[in-house]
Structures are given as C-alpha cells and as structure tokens.
Design a protein around this motif. Structure first.
Motif, short mmCIF file in Angstrom:
data_model
loop_
_atom_site.label_atom_id
_atom_site.label_comp_id
_atom_site.label_asym_id
_atom_site.label_seq_id
_atom_site.Cartn_x
_atom_site.Cartn_y
_atom_site.Cartn_z
N GLY A 1 0.97 -1.33 0.03
CA GLY A 1 -0.05 0.03 -0.01
C GLY A 1 1.05 1.34 0.05
O GLY A 1 2.24 1.03 -0.24
N ASN B 1 4.73 11.86 0.85
CA ASN B 1 6.10 11.88 1.11
C ASN B 1 6.35 12.30 2.67
O ASN B 1 6.98 11.80 3.37
N GLN C 1 4.79 9.91 5.25
CA GLN C 1 5.63 8.46 5.56
C GLN C 1 6.75 8.93 6.43
O GLN C 1 7.44 7.96 7.07
N LEU C 2 7.31 9.93 6.66
CA LEU C 2 8.22 10.17 7.63
C LEU C 2 7.67 10.22 9.09
O LEU C 2 8.35 10.01 10.34
N MET C 3 6.53 10.44 9.29
CA MET C 3 5.61 10.29 10.64
C MET C 3 4.82 9.04 10.62
O MET C 3 4.30 8.74 11.78
N ASP C 4 4.37 8.69 9.80
CA ASP C 4 3.35 7.43 9.66
C ASP C 4 3.40 6.68 8.21
O ASP C 4 2.68 7.34 7.41
N LEU C 5 4.14 5.76 8.09
CA LEU C 5 4.46 4.92 6.78
C LEU C 5 3.15 5.06 6.03
O LEU C 5 3.23 5.58 4.73
N PHE D 1 11.39 13.20 -2.41
CA PHE D 1 12.35 12.32 -1.92
C PHE D 1 13.15 12.13 -3.20
O PHE D 1 12.83 12.15 -4.52
N ALA E 1 10.78 4.94 -2.93
CA ALA E 1 10.78 4.49 -1.56
C ALA E 1 10.19 3.10 -1.79
O ALA E 1 9.20 2.86 -2.37
N ASN F 1 9.02 0.84 0.02
CA ASN F 1 7.96 0.52 1.03
C ASN F 1 6.74 0.71 0.34
O ASN F 1 5.54 0.29 0.61
N GLN G 1 7.39 4.22 13.20
CA GLN G 1 7.63 5.75 12.30
C GLN G 1 7.29 6.80 13.17
O GLN G 1 8.10 7.84 13.25
N MET G 2 6.18 6.71 13.74
CA MET G 2 5.51 7.97 14.25
C MET G 2 6.26 8.15 15.61
O MET G 2 6.55 9.39 16.19
N TYR H 1 9.58 9.81 14.51
CA TYR H 1 9.29 11.38 14.23
C TYR H 1 8.96 12.18 15.50
O TYR H 1 9.47 13.32 15.81
N TYR I 1 18.54 3.57 8.15
CA TYR I 1 17.28 3.37 7.86
C TYR I 1 16.95 4.85 6.97
O TYR I 1 17.04 5.66 7.73
N PHE J 1 14.28 6.14 6.20
CA PHE J 1 13.19 7.05 6.47
C PHE J 1 13.47 7.77 7.82
O PHE J 1 12.86 8.78 8.19
N LEU K 1 15.62 10.79 6.40
CA LEU K 1 14.71 11.88 5.86
C LEU K 1 13.98 12.49 7.19
O LEU K 1 13.56 13.80 6.82
N CYS K 2 13.65 11.75 8.22
CA CYS K 2 12.69 12.50 9.25
C CYS K 2 13.52 13.33 9.85
O CYS K 2 13.21 14.67 10.08
#
Lengths: 488, 488
Positions: free
Chosen positions: A164, A357, A360-364, B106, B110, B112, B200-201, B204, B224, B226, B229-230
């Motif tokens: 997804g 984009n 994704q950094l906070m919640d894929l 990006f 990615a 994912n 991920q959250m 962040y 990693y 992400f 990038l975060c």
C-alpha cells in the motif's frame, strides 16, 4: 563463590524460558558490577545444583551469553565474564530526564483528552459534556467488524493488506471520489485524495507543506485550538480575524491580505469550532474572489459537513472556482464512532504527492484493513444509511437540548441553535464562573470543562461547546438537571 | 427564459434527493455566471413543468437555496438570485497548483510503497522481494477480528471507545509494561509508554522533541532511510558514522561527541536496517558509558527485536543504565501482518507527556478499538504464541533463502546470515547492475528494487534487502530461479 542461589531467582510459571531468565539475570549482575570482567563462573554442574535446576538449563544460559559476547568460554578453564566490557553502575530508567527541547507544552488541559472516569452520576454512569462527539452506540461498528472479517477471509487478502502507500487504500480513494462528488459537488479523481489519520493529520500535513517559519497565517478568532497550536508548532505567526454570526470576517481577511504577505488561511466553513456558525453564501462568494486574487492557499476544514440538519449544507469552497488554492479536509471519524480514525485531504495531485512523502516520515501509511472496510461500507451504502439515521437522532437531540437549556437555564446562558454539528456554543452569563461550575459539577457526577481552551489566542469567552450528540434524552435531561441545580 | 430543461438534469437513480440535485445545479449555474445576480427564476409551477417534476420538488430546491442565501424570496414577485453575490467564473479543481513549499521530495522511489501489481509470475501470483515484511498469511488476524467483535459486544464499550488520550489505550499500556519487562528486561510503568502509529511515528515524535534546526545528529552509514529523511525534515545536520559487522562504530561516536555538540544519536540495535548486523555486547557497554558521560539523547530503534532466531536477542540499551537518555522504540506492526500499525515509544514520563501533546497536533490519538484488541491479544498470549510459531517459520525461510542464494547465485552475491529479522542484506558483485536486474526481473514477473534508497546519504552499496519472511518455500524457490536466470 558468590551466593548464586540468592542472586539468581527463576520462576517456571513465567512465559520466558528459565534459561533465558538466568541469562538475563546474569547480564544484570554483570551490568551491576557484581560479576566483574575476568571472573570465572561456576561450572554448569555446580550452578545447576545450587539453583536446583537441570544442568542443561544452565548450559543453555551460558551458551546464550557466550553467543552474545557477555561470557567467554576459555578452553579447559571454564566460562569467564568477558574482559572487554567496562564495569558499569546499576541501571535506571526513571532517572534524569533527557535534555529534550520540551516543545508543545499546552497552556491548557485539552478537553479531548478527558478520561472516561470520575464519580458516577445518580444513574451509575459517568456523564460527560464533551466537545461535540458522536454517539458511539449508534456507530455501524458491527458492520465494520463484519467487513473486516470478510476481507481477511477473501482470497489474496494478504497481498491487499501487505502493500500500500501513504496516500491510502486505492479502493477507498475511489469510493471517496464518488462520495465527495455526490455529497459535495467536488470535481476530483483519486489522485486528488489522501486518506489520513482523522482530519487532524490532514491539517498538520497540509500546513507543514505550506508554512515556513515566521509565515503569517490567518485564523478565526476564536478558532479550533488544535489548529492554532499546530500552526504555531510549525513556526507560523497567527493573525486572528473575528468570527461573527455569518462566519469568518471576509473583509478583515482582505485587509490582512492587502497589508501583509499572508501564507495561508485556515477556516471551518460549516459549524465552525467552537462557535458552530456556518459561513454565509455571500461571504463564501467574496472569499472565493479574494482567494483567487491573492492566490491565497486555504485549508478548508469541513470536519462536520456530513452532520447538517436544518437544510442541505452549503457546498464547500473546494467545489467552486478557487484556482487550485483550496485544500479540502474532512473526516469519517465521527461516522465510525471515534474509535476508528479516518480522515482525508483533497488537493491538487502534486500537493497530495508531496504530502504523502511527508506523511511517510511520521506514519508510513494507514491501516489497510480499516481503510478497505470503510471502502466497503461506503460502497454498500452503510455509511450513508448511518448518516441518515444518526442525523435524525442528532437533530432531535439538538432540539431537545436547546429546549432544555432555554427552559431550565434561562437567562444564565445564551446560544444560537446550530444548523448542524454535534455541539451548541453555550455562553454563560458573566456572573457564572465556569471554573467553579466545572468543580461543582464534578462533585455531582458530571464532567464539564471550564472552557479555557476555547479562547486560546483570543479574549475569554465564558463559553463552552456543549456536545449534545453523544447523550440520549435521559442523559441530556440529567445533565441539564445537574447544571440547573448548580446555577439556580 | 433560459433553457432550464437543458441546464438542469436530474437523475432519480442517484442517492442524492432530486431537489438537492436541482439546488446544487442552480448553485453551479450561479457560480458559472449563467444565472446573474438579480435574475428572477421561473415560478415553481413553470419550472416543474419544464423539468417534468412535481412542483413540491422545485419548491424544496428553492427553499433550500433561500435558506442558504443563494436566492432571495421577493414578496409578490418571486424568487431572485441574490444580488450580494459577486459574479464568478467557472470552477476548477485541477487548476494551478497552490503555491506550497513543496518540502519532502524524495531523492528515490521508496521501496515500501511498491504496489502489489505488475505482471504475474509463472504461478499466476505477482512475486515481490520486499524490504523485510512479515507474511500477512501468518498474522493472527482472525483472533484480532474476534477481539474487536467481543469488545463492541461488551457493556459500556462505547465509553471505552469514545474517550482516550494521545498516549494510547490504558489497557494496552499496562500490557506493554508486562510484555516489555518479560521480553526485554525494561523497568517501566505505564507512564513511560506511548502507543503510536507504528515505529515511524515514534521516531518522528521523539526526534521532533529533541532536534532543533541545525542540530547535529549521529546516524549509521548506511542507515534506515526514513529515519534520515525524518531528521533532515526536522532541520538536523546528519553525521554519518560507519556500521560494520559489529554494528555502529562506537569509537567514531565518541570522537564526534568530543568534537562537536551532538544533539542526538539514532541507532538500531538488532538487525540494523539495511545491513541486519546486531550491535555487539562489547560495543553496547561502551556506548552506554558514552551516553552517560555526554548525556547524549539516544533513539534506540528496536523494531525487529521480537524476531530473533539464532539466540535470545541482546537486551536493549534501554534496559541498562543509560541515565534516562535512551528513548526506546518498537512495533507490533510486523506481528499484526502490516495492516494494523501499532508501535510504541518508551521514555521518561515527562518526555512521554510532551510527545503526547505534540502527537495530538498531527493525530489526536490512536484507534481505541485496535489498541484494545491488541491489549487482549497480549493478555491472552496470542501474540506470544504467534511470535513463537512465526519465528520458527521465518527461521526456516531464512535458512532456505541463504542456502538457495549460496548454491544458485554463488559468486554473484555476498551476504552474512542475519541472526534475526526478515531480510538478508544482499550485496551483488560489481559487474551486476541492480537497475538492469530490476528491469529484467520485472519482465519475468518479479518485483525487485534497484536499491538506491539503501545508500541514501552515503556511498553506493550495490546491495538490497532481500525480504525472505513473506515468501514461502515455493515462492522463494521461484524468486531465486528468476534471479539465477537473469544473472547466469
């Protein structure tokens, strides 16, 4: 020899295998400095005897620690604590706090975080006047669980669920296109849709895409406090523009635009939070003209659109000619009873791609299963049926609440009947201290906020949002009775 | 009179009531300037005749628009388009993009976000080598749906589901305490736990609490992507420190700390992403000493701890004496088959409180129903049973994959058997272009990344993470057969 019998206690009833319990404890003893580097441990037979365990268990623990480099097997001498580990002091987690920046401290206790606790009311159930929540008892949760089951029983569901992307389930985005076209007259394709964690994530992402530090952002006065806090967190300077009975003051917006470089406007078109007013058609038209003229990016937060009772809601700004400047935000969280939080953002395709984009950094990405289930509930009409039924009930509750407030609290309160939404903007007479009202109510089994959050960044209002939708007729009667007993 | 029959088309098969269809269309005509302000519309009887509808339907549409201020009822003259609406041009949504900042573009595609599509393999199912995903076919989703049903059937479930806060379900946080104490030796209370949307959250939020613009942050090289990038999104300057077969280079971290004010260290202790190495016990001890000495805030990302095959995993840094500097992050997303994304952050209580405030600005709170269901699955042992069973299967898949890669691809690839996790860090010989390999594989029904994302911010690796866990023996055989046919 150390008193290993005392130092190492094991418990066969735990799920953790005994050999791992021993291994973990030995690591602890090394960390605490009890077992010093270079120390030889007792042979496995000796330790097993001491601990009253099978020798194999001790061997397994030693092997474990050797494989983890904590112990070293020295040929013909036995097992030694590794020497390349510095001696350290006992562990602590609760110790000194990290030297963190400590941003995002709130100047008030946010009402949305009220816990479902407190003393019970006379009926044995705690009563809460919330911010404008739906009634979870009405939500189509059975249908939702049924859809979840049917999805995981379908062939190849695992492919559907494993993969997804950050814009959300394809099936849901397609359903959203149909739904938003039918209900809001939006002219969009799935590329304009992003599924988010409630409307709040959409607000954060849209604002983070637009705002840079020290940018000017226009908000209502008062305004939805979590939006204000969000923009401030992102570094914005807020310009507060009055909200009156026709909605946000559009002339004031125009003046601000002609004076300063305004980076963004945030507004709630239907049932403004907290005041519940809806932007009038005349202002809406004028605002569209301003948006186009100044190419002003707008976040249109239309969280409550689906709950409108007096007439059909006015079409959103996003359905009109806004020159691509309006980011439209809404939510299904209230339709799903608050426990399943799915919101959305509608924006130009490249904006959605950028926001995805960032997301994704906070919640894929979102929960595929939940998003697919909602798509099914939209497709088979469950959501629309639920909205029709619950709008009828909420309308009755609104009318009952207004009647009760009018007849029982009389001059102590003032309000306008909202055309939709789940709350009444209830202003109390100046004589009444909301803080004391809140304290007294608490003693009588009623949780009610003292309302500071509603005038964040603006002048005190002595008002609260009286969420009526989650309370049935009996509960509403009891709530007003308690308020009456305090105020009278 | 205007040709209303042509201008207004209605469709009785739509869910939207016909009178609303008319109202919406009239609004559109006003917006498009077809119906000018001050224009009188035909009487309801006349329009009804034209449109071949009941007069009541037209009256309802007019009433609707009068209530919305689009039309004005002029006594004894009829219904007029309101004059205080400026004339505007036709609407557009796909028009000019907003003047947004356009952050977060990006530099790579990615992995994912790979969609489950593409040409099918010979077996009719598309094959994907992912980043290290679990097999959703093994996930306890039936048990999860069963718990959801049992929750919504329980008395007062609506109180449980309606209220809550940004740190997550109380029941889940209590279960987490037990689970993390048993499995990781953490010494915590529920006040140290925050439930997030996947790991991920948590990354962040923790980083946003710690990092200010231009702060130095140490990360592994590679790391990693992400996470990198975060941190960059949050304004950090990254210092890349080598990762070798023992994990991140702790001496290099110490040198960096003695040279510069370092604001934060991010590291993955088990099965580092992408290289799969685990931090050695010796380095772990030394790192703890550095963390305490420099009071260095650390994000310990331990996303894969529950999937360890070779021996019990080393205890996390967070279980040792870190002086309150370590923020520990993990996830249940892989146990739940990726479609239900629940992660967690463990930190000092005041840090959790601050992070919860920040979290509310982007996501008011998690899905209560999902969190409560996970709490039940932890309490009744379902998760631990699932982990035990799936670890056995993943271990077999790892061993099979390593065997196949060794025997079938031979000198073309190089790898170290990982002690756990869901992927093998597979480096290809320099002669092989991963981009071309990826293209050719695509034609043969196999999706495989060209791997640019794995060397983000550092030097090219010519490697990919070969996710073996989501593929069964037959699928693994087919994947390697396709790779062999390309490489040979």
């Amino acid at each position: 020899m150390l008193p290993f019998k005392t130092l190492i206690q094991t418990d066969k009833t735990l799920k953790l295998p005994v050999y791992q319990q021993i291994a973990n404890r030995l690591i602890g003893l090394i960390q605490e400095g009890v077992l010093k580097p270079g120390l030889f441990l007792p042979g496995s037979r000796v330790l097993a005897l001491q601990l009253e365990l099978h020798r194999k268990t001790v061997i397994a623990a030693y092997d474990e620690l050797i494989s983890q480099d904590w112990l070293v097997a020295v040929p013909r001498k036995g097992v030694m604590v590794a020497t390349n580990l510095p001696v350290i002091r006992p562990r602590t987690f609760r110790g000194n706090a990290s030297s963190y920046t400590g941003k995002a401290a709130f100047p008030f206790h946010a009402v949305n975080t009220i816990a479902a606790g407190g003393p019970p009311s006379s009926s044995g159930m705690p009563l809460i006047i919330n911010d404008g929540f739906p009634d979870a008892r009405l939500a189509p949760l059975n249908a939702w669980v049924r859809e979840c089951r049917s999805i995981i029983e379908s062939p190849r569901y695992h492919k559907l669920l494993m993969y997804g992307n950050a814009t959300g389930s394809e099936a849901l985005r397609k359903e959203m296109q149909r739904y938003l076209t039918n209900t809001r007259g939006l002219n969009i394709s799935p590329a304009h849709v992003m599924i988010t964690r409630g409307a709040q994530m959409a607000i954060y992402l849209a604002a983070a895409m637009i705002i840079k530090k020290d940018d000017y952002v226009i908000v209502g006065s008062p305004n939805y406090f979590f939006a204000d806090l969000c923009f401030e967190q992102l570094g914005a300077r807020l310009i507060h523009v009055p909200v009156d009975e026709e909605g946000i003051d559009v002339d004031a917006i125009e003046r601000a635009c002609s004076n300063k470089k305004i980076k963004m406007l945030y507004l709630i078109t239907h049932h403004h939070h907290p005041t519940t007013v809806t932007l009038s058609a005349a202002r809406r038209m004028k605002l569209l003209e301003i948006i186009r003229r100044y190419k002003l990016p707008v976040i249109e937060d239309d969280y409550d659109y689906d709950f409108h009772y007096s007439s059909a809601p006015i079409l959103p700004l996003a359905s009109a000619d806004h020159g691509g400047n309006v980011i439209y935000i809404g939510s299904f969280t209230k339709s799903l009873g608050l426990s399943i939080r799915i919101g959305f953002m509608i924006a130009p395709a490249d904006f959605i791609a950028g926001a995805a984009n960032l997301r994704q950094l906070m919640d894929l990405r979102g929960d595929n299963l939940a998003e697919q289930a909602l798509a099914n509930l939209l497709a088979d009409g469950t959501i629309e049926r639920h909205l029709k039924q619950s709008n009828k009930i909420y309308r009755e509750r609104r009318d009952l609440t207004c009647h009760l407030l009018q007849t029982r609290l009389g001059n102590a309160v003032q309000f306008t009947i909202p055309s939709g939404g789940m709350a009444i903007w209830l202003r109390f007479s100046k004589k009444i201290s909301l803080r004391r009202l809140s304290e007294k109510a608490s003693g009588l089994g009623l949780r009610i906020t003292s309302g500071e959050q509603y005038h964040y960044g603006t002048k005190p209002q002595n008002g609260i949002r009286f969420g009526f939708a989650s309370l049935n007729a009996r509960e509403l009667g009891e709530v007003v009775r308690i308020l009456e007993s305090i105020i009278a």
